[in-house]
Design a protein around this motif. Structure first.
Motif, PDB file in Angstrom:
ATOM      1  N   ALA A 186      14.088  70.472 -14.634  1.00  0.00           N
ATOM      2  CA  ALA A 186      15.199  71.555 -13.910  1.00  0.00           C
ATOM      3  C   ALA A 186      14.510  72.907 -13.973  1.00  0.00           C
ATOM      4  O   ALA A 186      13.761  73.405 -15.047  1.00  0.00           O
ATOM      5  N   GLY A 187      14.383  73.590 -12.672  1.00  0.00           N
ATOM      6  CA  GLY A 187      13.813  74.698 -12.799  1.00  0.00           C
ATOM      7  C   GLY A 187      13.689  75.310 -11.326  1.00  0.00           C
ATOM      8  O   GLY A 187      14.347  74.867 -10.352  1.00  0.00           O
ATOM      9  N   LYS A 188      13.405  76.725 -11.267  1.00  0.00           N
ATOM     10  CA  LYS A 188      13.338  77.507  -9.995  1.00  0.00           C
ATOM     11  C   LYS A 188      12.214  77.325  -9.307  1.00  0.00           C
ATOM     12  O   LYS A 188      11.097  77.325  -9.836  1.00  0.00           O
ATOM     13  N   VAL A 189      12.477  76.945  -7.892  1.00  0.00           N
ATOM     14  CA  VAL A 189      11.278  76.562  -7.066  1.00  0.00           C
ATOM     15  C   VAL A 189      10.641  78.190  -6.757  1.00  0.00           C
ATOM     16  O   VAL A 189      11.193  78.887  -6.325  1.00  0.00           O
ATOM     17  N   GLU A 190       9.114  77.934  -7.142  1.00  0.00           N
ATOM     18  CA  GLU A 190       8.373  79.104  -6.708  1.00  0.00           C
ATOM     19  C   GLU A 190       7.717  78.954  -5.225  1.00  0.00           C
ATOM     20  O   GLU A 190       7.641  80.178  -4.443  1.00  0.00           O
ATOM     21  N   GLN A 191       7.494  77.973  -4.838  1.00  0.00           N
ATOM     22  CA  GLN A 191       6.625  77.883  -3.677  1.00  0.00           C
ATOM     23  C   GLN A 191       6.823  76.130  -3.145  1.00  0.00           C
ATOM     24  O   GLN A 191       6.714  75.218  -3.940  1.00  0.00           O
ATOM     25  N   VAL A 192       7.091  76.129  -1.560  1.00  0.00           N
ATOM     26  CA  VAL A 192       7.024  74.894  -1.283  1.00  0.00           C
ATOM     27  C   VAL A 192       5.663  74.852  -0.269  1.00  0.00           C
ATOM     28  O   VAL A 192       5.668  75.674   0.637  1.00  0.00           O
ATOM     29  N   HIS A 193       4.866  74.024  -0.627  1.00  0.00           N
ATOM     30  CA  HIS A 193       3.432  74.172   0.081  1.00  0.00           C
ATOM     31  C   HIS A 193       3.459  73.188   1.456  1.00  0.00           C
ATOM     32  O   HIS A 193       2.531  73.320   2.127  1.00  0.00           O
ATOM     33  N   VAL A 194       4.680  72.375   1.803  1.00  0.00           N
ATOM     34  CA  VAL A 194       4.414  71.790   3.188  1.00  0.00           C
ATOM     35  C   VAL A 194       5.805  72.082   3.788  1.00  0.00           C
ATOM     36  O   VAL A 194       6.694  72.533   3.194  1.00  0.00           O
ATOM     37  N   LYS A 195       5.770  71.349   5.166  1.00  0.00           N
ATOM     38  CA  LYS A 195       7.008  71.524   5.964  1.00  0.00           C
ATOM     39  C   LYS A 195       7.138  69.988   6.504  1.00  0.00           C
ATOM     40  O   LYS A 195       6.203  69.078   6.456  1.00  0.00           O
ATOM     41  N   GLU A 196       8.211  69.917   7.322  1.00  0.00           N
ATOM     42  CA  GLU A 196       8.352  68.759   7.785  1.00  0.00           C
ATOM     43  C   GLU A 196       7.377  68.313   8.914  1.00  0.00           C
ATOM     44  O   GLU A 196       7.153  69.315   9.761  1.00  0.00           O
ATOM     45  N   GLY A 197       6.812  67.085   8.905  1.00  0.00           N
ATOM     46  CA  GLY A 197       5.849  66.673   9.751  1.00  0.00           C
ATOM     47  C   GLY A 197       4.312  66.756   9.147  1.00  0.00           C
ATOM     48  O   GLY A 197       3.463  66.322   9.774  1.00  0.00           O
ATOM     49  N   SER A 198       4.354  67.648   8.057  1.00  0.00           N
ATOM     50  CA  SER A 198       3.015  67.854   7.364  1.00  0.00           C
ATOM     51  C   SER A 198       2.349  66.431   6.804  1.00  0.00           C
ATOM     52  O   SER A 198       3.065  65.700   6.455  1.00  0.00           O
ATOM     53  N   VAL A 199       0.945  66.252   7.263  1.00  0.00           N
ATOM     54  CA  VAL A 199       0.410  65.086   6.707  1.00  0.00           C
ATOM     55  C   VAL A 199      -0.377  65.470   5.448  1.00  0.00           C
ATOM     56  O   VAL A 199      -1.186  66.316   5.188  1.00  0.00           O
ATOM     57  N   VAL A 200      -0.006  64.601   4.270  1.00  0.00           N
ATOM     58  CA  VAL A 200      -0.389  64.655   2.965  1.00  0.00           C
ATOM     59  C   VAL A 200      -1.006  63.700   2.464  1.00  0.00           C
ATOM     60  O   VAL A 200      -0.976  62.459   2.777  1.00  0.00           O
ATOM     61  N   LYS A 201      -2.026  63.933   1.437  1.00  0.00           N
ATOM     62  CA  LYS A 201      -2.798  62.947   0.641  1.00  0.00           C
ATOM     63  C   LYS A 201      -2.125  62.641  -0.670  1.00  0.00           C
ATOM     64  O   LYS A 201      -1.585  63.561  -1.066  1.00  0.00           O
TER      65      LYS A 201
ATOM     66  N   GLY B  36      13.091  79.607  -4.557  1.00  0.00           N
ATOM     67  CA  GLY B  36      14.356  80.321  -4.785  1.00  0.00           C
ATOM     68  C   GLY B  36      15.422  79.331  -5.254  1.00  0.00           C
ATOM     69  O   GLY B  36      16.422  80.069  -6.075  1.00  0.00           O
ATOM     70  N   GLU B  37      15.410  78.323  -4.741  1.00  0.00           N
ATOM     71  CA  GLU B  37      16.632  77.286  -4.864  1.00  0.00           C
ATOM     72  C   GLU B  37      16.085  76.471  -6.468  1.00  0.00           C
ATOM     73  O   GLU B  37      14.948  76.501  -7.002  1.00  0.00           O
ATOM     74  N   MET B  38      17.077  76.108  -7.100  1.00  0.00           N
ATOM     75  CA  MET B  38      16.959  75.126  -8.375  1.00  0.00           C
ATOM     76  C   MET B  38      16.713  73.789  -8.004  1.00  0.00           C
ATOM     77  O   MET B  38      17.541  73.075  -7.151  1.00  0.00           O
ATOM     78  N   ALA B  39      15.512  73.455  -8.523  1.00  0.00           N
ATOM     79  CA  ALA B  39      15.405  71.934  -8.671  1.00  0.00           C
ATOM     80  C   ALA B  39      16.048  71.347  -9.796  1.00  0.00           C
ATOM     81  O   ALA B  39      16.176  71.788 -10.764  1.00  0.00           O
ATOM     82  N   GLN B  40      16.552  70.071  -9.678  1.00  0.00           N
ATOM     83  CA  GLN B  40      17.508  69.393 -10.540  1.00  0.00           C
ATOM     84  C   GLN B  40      16.777  67.998 -10.646  1.00  0.00           C
ATOM     85  O   GLN B  40      16.239  67.145  -9.692  1.00  0.00           O
ATOM     86  N   PRO B  41      16.280  67.508 -12.040  1.00  0.00           N
ATOM     87  CA  PRO B  41      15.840  66.235 -12.068  1.00  0.00           C
ATOM     88  C   PRO B  41      16.400  64.968 -11.481  1.00  0.00           C
ATOM     89  O   PRO B  41      17.666  65.229 -11.574  1.00  0.00           O
ATOM     90  N   GLY B  42      15.561  64.337 -10.600  1.00  0.00           N
ATOM     91  CA  GLY B  42      16.395  63.179  -9.968  1.00  0.00           C
ATOM     92  C   GLY B  42      16.689  63.218  -8.665  1.00  0.00           C
ATOM     93  O   GLY B  42      17.115  62.394  -7.738  1.00  0.00           O
ATOM     94  N   VAL B  43      16.896  64.478  -8.338  1.00  0.00           N
ATOM     95  CA  VAL B  43      17.547  65.038  -6.976  1.00  0.00           C
ATOM     96  C   VAL B  43      16.320  65.114  -5.865  1.00  0.00           C
ATOM     97  O   VAL B  43      15.553  66.005  -6.218  1.00  0.00           O
ATOM     98  N   PRO B  44      16.477  64.284  -4.715  1.00  0.00           N
ATOM     99  CA  PRO B  44      15.152  64.364  -4.070  1.00  0.00           C
ATOM    100  C   PRO B  44      14.946  65.919  -3.429  1.00  0.00           C
ATOM    101  O   PRO B  44      15.828  66.537  -2.678  1.00  0.00           O
TER     102      PRO B  44
END
Length: 404
Positions: A68-83, A239-247
């Motif tokens: 559980a923690g505050k999101v500092e940064q999201v590095h991808v967006k919808e449609g991003s290709v990741v490895k 800035g949003e809060m991430a919770q364990p197990g929540v997608p």
């Protein structure tokens, strides 16, 4: 009067000319009068049953946080290709870094105590303890001498019982002090015991385990991609809060896809894992492999789910597309399944319209079982036929059409 008559004749002739010109301009050419039709081609391997289904990703993973923690940064967006292993989301981590520093300091302190214990007492310490023993011994001798003198006086009646008890107490204190000083000296001289060293070693290992846990927790603030794929959905922002197990994100792997379909009870035993089948998607016929045949039926029917894997290197197949799986050896050789929208009924007979190049031919067919959007045809069609879907009343034998 003659002049007026000739003018009237001229006007009539001009009007006729204009009318003829207008008719010639609005008369449609041969191509413009041809109806546009949509056709369905009967492939050579489409004899047998068809299992309708939908395209689904080969893999679909919901990415979640362990912390559980505050999101500092999201590095991808919808449609991003990741490895696999790419960082997708970062949580604030200052508190976890401080826990690592505290654990490292505690380990350093415990290791210092262990080293001192293993090294044993220094020579200066031994000399100090030995001097203490000598002093305690001297104090004991003085106390014993005083006691003996006071005991003699007590026996002669010169002193009271209270005076004797006082010197007796002093003697016991002196004896205890000597025993303690000697024990400390003997312990320092003998060095640490195996048990004391083992206890300190265990403490160091316990603290090291705590450090590893702190580091692991810190690493969990970096949420990484469990597979290579495409970000299909994102449901978290900085800035949003991430919770364990929540997608937080959904990743899909689309280099290969699967068709999820259902097969009736009477046909399921003829479908084998590993067998090759043809799959039709938007008039494209693709080769697929059966990778799963369910041992249990759907909850609300007697059909059994199957999964067929397809290559999708070009990315043309997308999740949710409708597909038809052509199952081998599911019907007699003379039976073919075609869309029911290709069949018309006239005078209690069934017909289809075949397109040969741009010419329509009306052909009578013999139909069998009708199931959903499909009808079994036992006579009148063959592999390679192009059948008009939803033919209009304007079609007839020999009509010219434009194939859409």
């Amino acid at each position: 009067m003659k002049t007026m008559k000739w003018k009237q004749v001229g006007i009539i002739v001009a009007a006729c000319s204009l009318l003829a010109a207008g008719c010639s301009e609005t008369t449609a050419g041969p191509e413009e009068s041809q109806p546009v039709v949509k056709v369905w081609k009967l492939e050579s391997n489409q004899a047998g049953s068809i299992a309708s289904g939908k395209i689904a990703p080969a893999e679909e993973i919901q990415v979640v946080s362990k912390l559980a923690g505050k999101v500092e940064q999201v590095h991808v967006k919808e449609g991003s290709v990741v490895k696999k292993g790419d960082v997708l989301v970062s949580l604030e981590a200052n508190d976890y870094l401080e826990q690592i520093r505290q654990a490292e300091a505690a380990i350093a302190s415990a290791q210092a105590r262990l080293l001192d214990t293993q090294a044993g007492a220094r020579s200066q310490e031994l000399q100090r303890l030995e001097s203490g023993v000598e002093q305690a011994k001297a104090a004991l001798e003085v106390a014993e001498s005083s006691y003996n003198r006071m005991k003699a006086l007590y026996d002669s009646g010169a002193i009271s019982q209270a005076d004797l008890e006082k010197v007796t107490l002093e003697l016991e204190k002196a004896r205890t002090g000597y025993d303690q000083a000697k024990a400390q000296y003997d312990l320092a001289k003998a060095g640490p015991t195996a048990n004391s060293v083992a206890a300190l070693e265990a403490e160091v290992k316990r603290l090291q385990s705590g450090l590893q846990l702190a580091k692991s927790t810190y690493e969990n603030t970096k949420i990484v991609a469990p597979i290579s794929g495409i970000v299909a959905r994102r449901s978290i922002d900085p800035g949003e809060m991430a919770q364990p197990g929540v997608p937080l994100l959904v990743l899909v792997q689309m280099d290969q896809v699967k068709v999820e379909a259902s097969v009736p009870q009477e046909q399921i035993n003829q479908v084998k894992v590993g067998s090759a089948v043809d799959v039709k998607v938007d008039n494209r016929t693709l080769k697929g492999t059966v990778e799963f045949v369910s041992p249990i039926s759907d909850t609300n029917s007697s059909s059994f789910p199957i999964k067929v894997r397809l290559d999708n290197k070009d990315g043309a197949l997308r999740a949710g597309m409708l597909a038809e799986v052509y199952l081998p050896n599911q019907a007699t050789d003379s039976e073919v399944k075609i869309p029911s929208s290709a069949v018309v009924t006239k005078e209690n007979k069934q017909f289809v319209y075949k397109v040969d190049r741009d010419i329509v031919h009306q052909v009578e067919v013999t139909v069998g079982e009708i199931k959903g959007d499909w009808v079994a045809v036992t006579k009148g069609v063959a592999a390679g036929d192009q059948l008009v879907l939803n033919p209009g009343d304007d079609l007839a034998e020999g009509s010219k059409v434009i194939v859409n």
